[in-house]
Write an enzyme that holds these catalytic residues in place. Sequence first.
Site, PDB file in Angstrom:
ATOM      1  N   HIS A  68       0.718  -1.311   0.019  1.00  0.00           N
ATOM      2  CA  HIS A  68      -0.031  -0.037  -0.034  1.00  0.00           C
ATOM      3  C   HIS A  68       0.792   1.230   0.102  1.00  0.00           C
ATOM      4  CE1 HIS A  68      -4.132  -1.572   0.415  1.00  0.00           C
ATOM      5  NE2 HIS A  68      -3.356  -2.734   0.916  1.00  0.00           N
TER       6      HIS A  68
ATOM      7  N   ASP B 290      -9.129   4.619  -6.573  1.00  0.00           N
ATOM      8  CA  ASP B 290      -8.229   5.037  -7.730  1.00  0.00           C
ATOM      9  C   ASP B 290      -9.297   5.572  -8.689  1.00  0.00           C
ATOM     10  OD1 ASP B 290     -10.036   2.703  -8.018  1.00  0.00           O
ATOM     11  OD2 ASP B 290      -8.548   1.929  -9.380  1.00  0.00           O
TER      12      ASP B 290
END
Length: 874
Positions: free
Chosen positions: A502, A532
């Site tokens: 991450h 995203d």
Amino acid sequence: MFRDEQTQHSQREFELMQKRISRLKSLALKYKRAEVTQNMLLELSNLAASVSSPAEFYSGVHGYLSTLLPADNFFVALLDPLNNVLEIPFFLDEKDKHPLELFSKENISAKLLSGLTGYVLKTGRSLLCNQDKFEQLILDKQIESLGAPCHLWLGVPITVHHSVVGVLVIQSYSEQVNFTEVDIELLGFVSHQISNIMERVQHQEQLEQAIAQRTRELSVAYDKLKQEVNEKRRAELLQKSLFEIADLATSNIDTHAFYSELHRVISHLIPVSNCYIALLNDQCNQLNFPFYVSQTNGRVPDSRIICDGLTEYVIKNRRPLLLQNSDIQSLVNSGQIYAKTPELNNTKDIYQWIGIPLFIHDQVRGALTIYSTNKTRRYQENDLDLLTFVSQHIASAIERKLSAESLIASYEQLEDKVIERTQALALLNQDLEKEIAQRRKMEQQLVHDANHDTLTGLPNRGMFMEKLSQAIKHTRRHKLDRFALLFIDLDRFKLINDTLGHIEGDRFLVETSRRLKLCIRENDSLGRIGGDEFVILLDRINGSQDAKEVAERVLTGLSEPYKLANQQFKSGASIGIAFNQHKTDTSESLLRDADAAMYQAKANGKGCYVIFDDKSHKQLDKDIELELELRNAISSRSLLVSYLPIEDLQTGETLALEPRLYWNHPSLGKIKQAKLLNIAEHCSLTTELDIFLLERLNSEYAQLQKMSLAHLPLHINISGHHLKHKHALRRLKNKLKQSYFSREQLWLFFDEQGFIFDTDNHINAFDLLTKLEVNLALSGYGSAHSALSSLTFLPLKGLKLDPSYPCHLDSKQHKKLLNAHFLTAQALELTVFVDGISTKQQKESMLEIGFEQGQGQALGEVLRLQEVQASVCA
């Protein structure tokens, strides 16, 4: 002799032939005129459907009529049957001016009704009038002479529903122009056509009146319902405010914060931009002002001896007062207030003033005052009543606060060193100033954080939607301006998170936001609304080509390699484009359209853009249809349950069952739980699916009992949406209490990502669910990388690893991470379940690390009770 007879015979035939030719010409002329008349009537019908005003229609009638008749002098008169007023919507004459220029507006109708036009209206018959007949009608006192004399006057009535509502008139000033019966008949056809059109107009008006009446009725019902809702909300807000006031009375906060909180609570009930609280001292001879706030940023009044001010006037009268500026000036002029202290009179700029006496132990010990300085804020009697009611609770809170402060003051008087205490207070004030400055800075940061994404610094969903709403409002005012909305979804973000972690995923998002900024202008807006998902608002574009060029720049910029974890990594994006095209567009609808177009771009192979069009609309219709089918499937209990075994990795023994829903769709086939949850997430039906699953388990309890499976623990995946609202959590708790399975059998798994995004609600809900004695656990563990410290204070019994872990056992880093998860769970005495075991090699690798329980394709077969029942029946 024979020659003479032959000549005579030829002469007779010639005369007959001449007569036949004359008749044929007359007949041809008649048919030609009939054809022209028919075409004219058709053109009039088309004209009535295309024109936008009566004047335009009658002008067209005159144009068509002029092709058949000498209609240089033509006008139309219409009678309003409600008020018997005659109007002239169209007038054309060689000699006479328009009647409005000859007669006053009040007398024009009476004048016209007294002439030939009124005569045709009264008789209801066509009239062809020459000069002799005109003079005879005057002698008979049937009409009055109006306008210039004419050679011939032809008037035809307009009839609607057997009532004469108007007249068509043609005049001739030349003796060379005459009207025949055919002309009268033609004008009658035109009149009939106009009457039909007027009937349609009347029907349309009646329909519009009915619609308007129904609209008014619905508006009244809506206003009544809206008033009831507002009253209910007002009552709820009042109750909440009273609770807050009661809490303030017992809170351990300073005086300034106490009165500020009181002001905040009152502000929720009524606008109080100008407000102060005045209190009497113990001897009731001095007035203090512990709280004062003003729009003009005026200085807080100093303490003063009781005088004849407006505040003292309220205290003396012992009753609430709502005073207008005129009332205050009347009191001043009469000498009741500010007679002795005119220097305190600052009431000239006050528009309205409300004063409420504060009763403590049945004695007036002060006053609560609010006022307005302009007409934008008007107080009513109900505001006075509301503030009077709340003031009773405020007075009680102040009394308790003053008692507490008095007790503190008594303790302070026992201290010996006044100087040391003064220095300590000075230091405390400095610290308090620093704390206030720090708090203001934190508040500013909180405001910024509330409107921006913490990772990229871009506007978040809330702020971006506000900008989009402003753009829509702008285009509604400026019709020629256009804008475009680009919805960007990164194609390989999840793969980056799963493979590189991450931290590298965050670096990827930051770099992506930097590249996107380079693709747009300064007046465009870029925002991040999801993990995203990025959006771009292209402001004031010239056309769709501008949006296409930006989309291509974005695709080019994002296709460049990223350097992540010391290696090159390529990504891409799918873009959906929506334009403002309809008056009904909203920020949500445009975002939905762009989102739908983005999904179409993904379906087209990713790395491209799609403009929202009718095809996207059809896809939305399919999604809506699928949502309705899912709702019907839930209500008709058409969804089925399969049971995935959780086995002992060493012995293969079934230790538990994970129930999963699936749907045998009539056209799409079998829809498994993952896709079913995806559909439900878009339809906001995830909580309904969970409730349905719990009810379905109860209905299959007897069958599981027959198969000796009812004693096994159940791993039930529960959506975090249950934890966001009290009623949803209460509903979940009731369903768990109604379960036929024992509480110890029930394992409730909540997704780790949902826990990260909504930690507070999960923690509070876990405390409540623990009281039911069910087992709580996290699923998908490791996908969101929650802090290990969070496991120490959560009432968890187990963890289920993210299914992606078994797929990356060839990576040493992943094995180390798995070993760390195992050791952490052992240290915290948590049971760990491995999910996604699809091969025997993965199973062996998990055993080597130390994991004992797991599930997946390589472990046991899925159990479907419906198939078992069908095989038994066969």
